[in-house]
Design a protein around this motif. Structure first.
Motif, mmCIF file in Angstrom:
data_model
loop_
_atom_site.group_PDB
_atom_site.id
_atom_site.type_symbol
_atom_site.label_atom_id
_atom_site.label_comp_id
_atom_site.label_asym_id
_atom_site.label_seq_id
_atom_site.Cartn_x
_atom_site.Cartn_y
_atom_site.Cartn_z
ATOM 1 N N GLU A 148 0.822 -1.218 0.000
ATOM 2 C CA GLU A 148 0.000 0.000 0.000
ATOM 3 C C GLU A 148 0.853 1.263 0.000
ATOM 4 O O GLU A 148 0.579 2.206 -0.738
ATOM 5 N N THR A 151 2.701 1.663 -3.372
ATOM 6 C CA THR A 151 1.711 2.044 -4.389
ATOM 7 C C THR A 151 1.269 3.484 -4.209
ATOM 8 O O THR A 151 1.207 4.256 -5.172
ATOM 9 N N ARG A 152 0.979 3.881 -2.974
ATOM 10 C CA ARG A 152 0.562 5.254 -2.691
ATOM 11 C C ARG A 152 1.623 6.258 -3.140
ATOM 12 O O ARG A 152 1.324 7.257 -3.787
ATOM 13 N N THR A 153 2.861 5.966 -2.835
ATOM 14 C CA THR A 153 3.951 6.869 -3.194
ATOM 15 C C THR A 153 4.099 6.978 -4.706
ATOM 16 O O THR A 153 4.246 8.081 -5.243
ATOM 17 N N LEU A 154 4.059 5.846 -5.406
ATOM 18 C CA LEU A 154 4.198 5.877 -6.860
ATOM 19 C C LEU A 154 3.030 6.611 -7.513
ATOM 20 O O LEU A 154 3.218 7.408 -8.437
ATOM 21 N N GLN A 155 1.814 6.374 -7.024
ATOM 22 C CA GLN A 155 0.651 7.065 -7.572
ATOM 23 C C GLN A 155 0.745 8.565 -7.335
ATOM 24 O O GLN A 155 0.397 9.357 -8.210
ATOM 25 N N ALA A 156 1.221 8.970 -6.167
ATOM 26 C CA ALA A 156 1.367 10.397 -5.862
ATOM 27 C C ALA A 156 2.374 11.050 -6.799
ATOM 28 O O ALA A 156 2.279 12.244 -7.090
ATOM 29 N N ARG A 157 3.337 10.272 -7.283
ATOM 30 C CA ARG A 157 4.343 10.790 -8.213
ATOM 31 C C ARG A 157 3.853 10.710 -9.663
ATOM 32 O O ARG A 157 4.568 11.085 -10.581
ATOM 33 N N GLY A 158 2.649 10.157 -9.862
ATOM 34 C CA GLY A 158 2.102 10.039 -11.209
ATOM 35 C C GLY A 158 2.691 8.872 -11.982
ATOM 36 O O GLY A 158 2.621 8.835 -13.210
ATOM 37 N N GLU A 159 3.260 7.906 -11.281
ATOM 38 C CA GLU A 159 3.885 6.758 -11.930
ATOM 39 C C GLU A 159 2.947 5.563 -11.909
ATOM 40 O O GLU A 159 2.128 5.408 -11.011
ATOM 41 N N GLU A 160 3.097 4.699 -12.907
ATOM 42 C CA GLU A 160 2.277 3.496 -13.015
ATOM 43 C C GLU A 160 2.654 2.498 -11.929
ATOM 44 O O GLU A 160 3.825 2.353 -11.582
ATOM 45 N N CYS A 161 1.652 1.805 -11.392
ATOM 46 C CA CYS A 161 1.890 0.814 -10.337
ATOM 47 C C CYS A 161 1.536 -0.577 -10.849
ATOM 48 O O CYS A 161 0.400 -0.845 -11.206
#
Length: 171
Positions: A148, A151-161
């Protein structure tokens, strides 16, 4: 703005052109160390949580049971590699390189009583994998917490998870 300027420098510092893996990993480690120093000097009167929101990188999170979620460090590579199902003669350098290049974004670990007991890493292609929790620490939600947070960090950066799961893993 200053924030955009710093982010541009940070992004440039993370570019890696490996020729000699040992030298490349050390160079990335030094660049990430310098980046953190610059961030701290810019935001010395701001709490660490605010810095995390600006740069969207996790630091230490204290979990309810006394465990600590933190970014993996290159010193963790040997232990993480020993847990990996696909460990080989060259895998330790791969693990070390992934931790160094990631810069604390999605290569995370959980520490209990000073010992690393769980981890997740990010592969070169960006996918999450190498998720592992030591046997005696399973069924505490550590794997879910790692997945979690990464995933949260990558999504916040606009990166695909994307996350890899080994066939037959029923956890």
């Amino acid at each position: 703005t200053l924030e955009l300027h710093v982010k541009t420098h940070v992004k440039n510092a993370e570019i890696l052109e490996p020729r000699n893996v040992g030298v490349a990993v050390q160079r990335v480690y030094e660049k990430n160390k310098r980046r953190r120093e610059i961030e701290r000097s810019m935001f010395e009167n701001v709490t660490p949580k605010t810095i995390d929101k600006v740069f969207m990188e996790p630091t230490r999170l204290f979990l309810g049971d006394g465990a600590i979620l933190r970014s993996l460090e290159t010193d963790d590579a040997t232990l993480v590699d020993s847990w990996w199902e696909y460990q080989s003669a060259k895998s330790r350098s791969l693990v070390s390189r992934r931790i160094a290049i990631d810069g604390g974004v999605a290569c995370l670990g959980i520490v209990v009583d000073g010992a690393l007991v769980a981890c997740i890493l990010r592969y070169e292609g960006g996918a999450l994998g190498m998720l592992h929790v030591k046997e005696e620490y399973r069924r505490r939600g550590y794997a879910q917490t790692l997945l979690e947070e990464a995933t949260r960090t990558l999504q916040a950066r606009g990166e695909e998870c994307i996350a890899f799961i080994v066939d037959g893993n029923n956890a």
